[in-house]
Design a protein around this motif. Structure first.
Motif, PDB file in Angstrom:
ATOM      1  N   ILE A  40      -3.314  -3.682  -9.016  1.00  0.00           N
ATOM      2  CA  ILE A  40      -2.965  -3.004  -7.765  1.00  0.00           C
ATOM      3  C   ILE A  40      -3.267  -3.904  -6.579  1.00  0.00           C
ATOM      4  N   TYR A  41      -4.431  -4.551  -6.613  1.00  0.00           N
ATOM      5  CA  TYR A  41      -4.824  -5.432  -5.515  1.00  0.00           C
ATOM      6  C   TYR A  41      -3.809  -6.551  -5.313  1.00  0.00           C
ATOM      7  N   GLN A  42      -3.388  -7.166  -6.407  1.00  0.00           N
ATOM      8  CA  GLN A  42      -2.466  -8.293  -6.295  1.00  0.00           C
ATOM      9  C   GLN A  42      -1.156  -7.867  -5.644  1.00  0.00           C
ATOM     10  N   ILE A  43      -0.642  -6.710  -6.031  1.00  0.00           N
ATOM     11  CA  ILE A  43       0.622  -6.228  -5.463  1.00  0.00           C
ATOM     12  C   ILE A  43       0.454  -5.886  -3.989  1.00  0.00           C
ATOM     13  N   MET A  44      -0.638  -5.214  -3.640  1.00  0.00           N
ATOM     14  CA  MET A  44      -0.888  -4.868  -2.238  1.00  0.00           C
ATOM     15  C   MET A  44      -1.089  -6.120  -1.396  1.00  0.00           C
ATOM     16  N   ARG A  45      -1.792  -7.080  -1.961  1.00  0.00           N
ATOM     17  CA  ARG A  45      -2.129  -8.299  -1.220  1.00  0.00           C
ATOM     18  C   ARG A  45      -0.890  -9.146  -0.951  1.00  0.00           C
ATOM     19  N   GLU A  46      -0.054  -9.270  -1.975  1.00  0.00           N
ATOM     20  CA  GLU A  46       1.114 -10.131  -1.848  1.00  0.00           C
ATOM     21  C   GLU A  46       2.286  -9.418  -1.185  1.00  0.00           C
ATOM     22  N   LYS A  47       2.338  -8.104  -1.346  1.00  0.00           N
ATOM     23  CA  LYS A  47       3.483  -7.343  -0.840  1.00  0.00           C
ATOM     24  C   LYS A  47       3.012  -6.323   0.197  1.00  0.00           C
ATOM     25  N   SER A  48       2.922  -5.040  -0.240  1.00  0.00           N
ATOM     26  CA  SER A  48       2.488  -3.979   0.668  1.00  0.00           C
ATOM     27  C   SER A  48       2.242  -2.711  -0.132  1.00  0.00           C
ATOM     28  N   VAL A  49       1.627  -1.728   0.510  1.00  0.00           N
ATOM     29  CA  VAL A  49       1.410  -0.426  -0.139  1.00  0.00           C
ATOM     30  C   VAL A  49       2.750   0.226  -0.464  1.00  0.00           C
ATOM     31  N   ARG A  50       3.681   0.118   0.455  1.00  0.00           N
ATOM     32  CA  ARG A  50       5.006   0.704   0.236  1.00  0.00           C
ATOM     33  C   ARG A  50       5.665   0.119  -1.008  1.00  0.00           C
ATOM     34  N   GLN A  51       5.547  -1.186  -1.170  1.00  0.00           N
ATOM     35  CA  GLN A  51       6.163  -1.815  -2.329  1.00  0.00           C
ATOM     36  C   GLN A  51       5.417  -1.487  -3.614  1.00  0.00           C
ATOM     37  N   ALA A  52       4.105  -1.264  -3.512  1.00  0.00           N
ATOM     38  CA  ALA A  52       3.337  -0.819  -4.680  1.00  0.00           C
ATOM     39  C   ALA A  52       3.806   0.569  -5.124  1.00  0.00           C
TER      40      ALA A  52
END
Length: 207
Positions: A40-52
């Motif tokens: 979850i952290y990697q996706i939020m960090r690289e992208k955004s909460v919306r994209q997660a």
């Protein structure tokens, strides 16, 4: 000299990622979806909460997306207790103002960002801000930056957007200013080329 800094909030001024990740993980668990916090952290960090949200809803068709958003929002508020400023954030903001410049906040977070800044006694270092309450298009759209620049008469030659993701750099460039990347864990690969990439905020101070 660049002495007008337009700051992102989450992951740049304040280390809110732990609370965001915990809240998202719990919101998924409420719908019986289990995901490792590191993922979850990697996706939020690289992208955004919306994209997660988009990613996990695509992977789990049974997820109620509206409920996921609602649960995440409610849980995240509770998780963000005694959130810390990143080391060097206050020092850089003070350096900016001491050199005749201004700090501005540009965040997708709501009034809670202002409350956290007030709690840590750094709000007085900021001249103006835009939050989610003002309904501007999201970064990398430059509308919110353009608003702050025009309202405060900022010379773009002295201005930089500082953030922890590529969309912050792109927003700065789209507004005609420099983009500085705070890549504290060296996770970000960018197409947009930042004028500065730092691992520590204190390295933003120009000698």
């Amino acid at each position: 000299m660049v002495n007008n800094y337009f700051w992102d909030f989450d992951g740049t001024l304040f280390d809110t990622y732990p609370g965001m990740v915990n809240a998202f993980q719990k919101a998924l668990q409420l719908q019986n979806v289990s995901v490792a916090s590191e993922e979850i952290y990697q996706i939020m960090r690289e992208k955004s909460v919306r994209q997660a949200i988009q990613l996990y809803s695509n992977m789990n068709p049974s997820l109620n997306v509206d409920k996921l958003k609602e649960n995440y929002t409610n849980l995240e508020i509770k998780e963000q207790v005694n959130v810390k400023l990143f080391p060097g954030a206050e020092e850089v903001c003070e350096w900016v103002t001491n050199n005749g410049g201004h700090n501005f906040l540009l965040t997708h977070r709501d009034q809670s960002a202002i409350d956290m800044m007030n709690e840590k006694h750094v709000l007085n270092l900021f001249s103006d801000f835009v939050t989610a309450n003002q309904k501007f298009p999201r970064k990398p759209n430059p509308a919110s930056l353009n608003y702050l620049v025009e309202k405060n008469g900022v010379d773009l030659q002295t201005a930089a957007m500082i953030g922890d993701r590529e969309l912050d750099i792109a927003a700065g460039h789209n507004a005609g200013m420099k983009g500085y990347l705070f890549d504290f864990d060296q996770m970000i690969t960018t197409v947009e080329v930042p004028e500065k990439r730092v691992l520590k905020l204190i390295d933003l101070i120009e000698k």
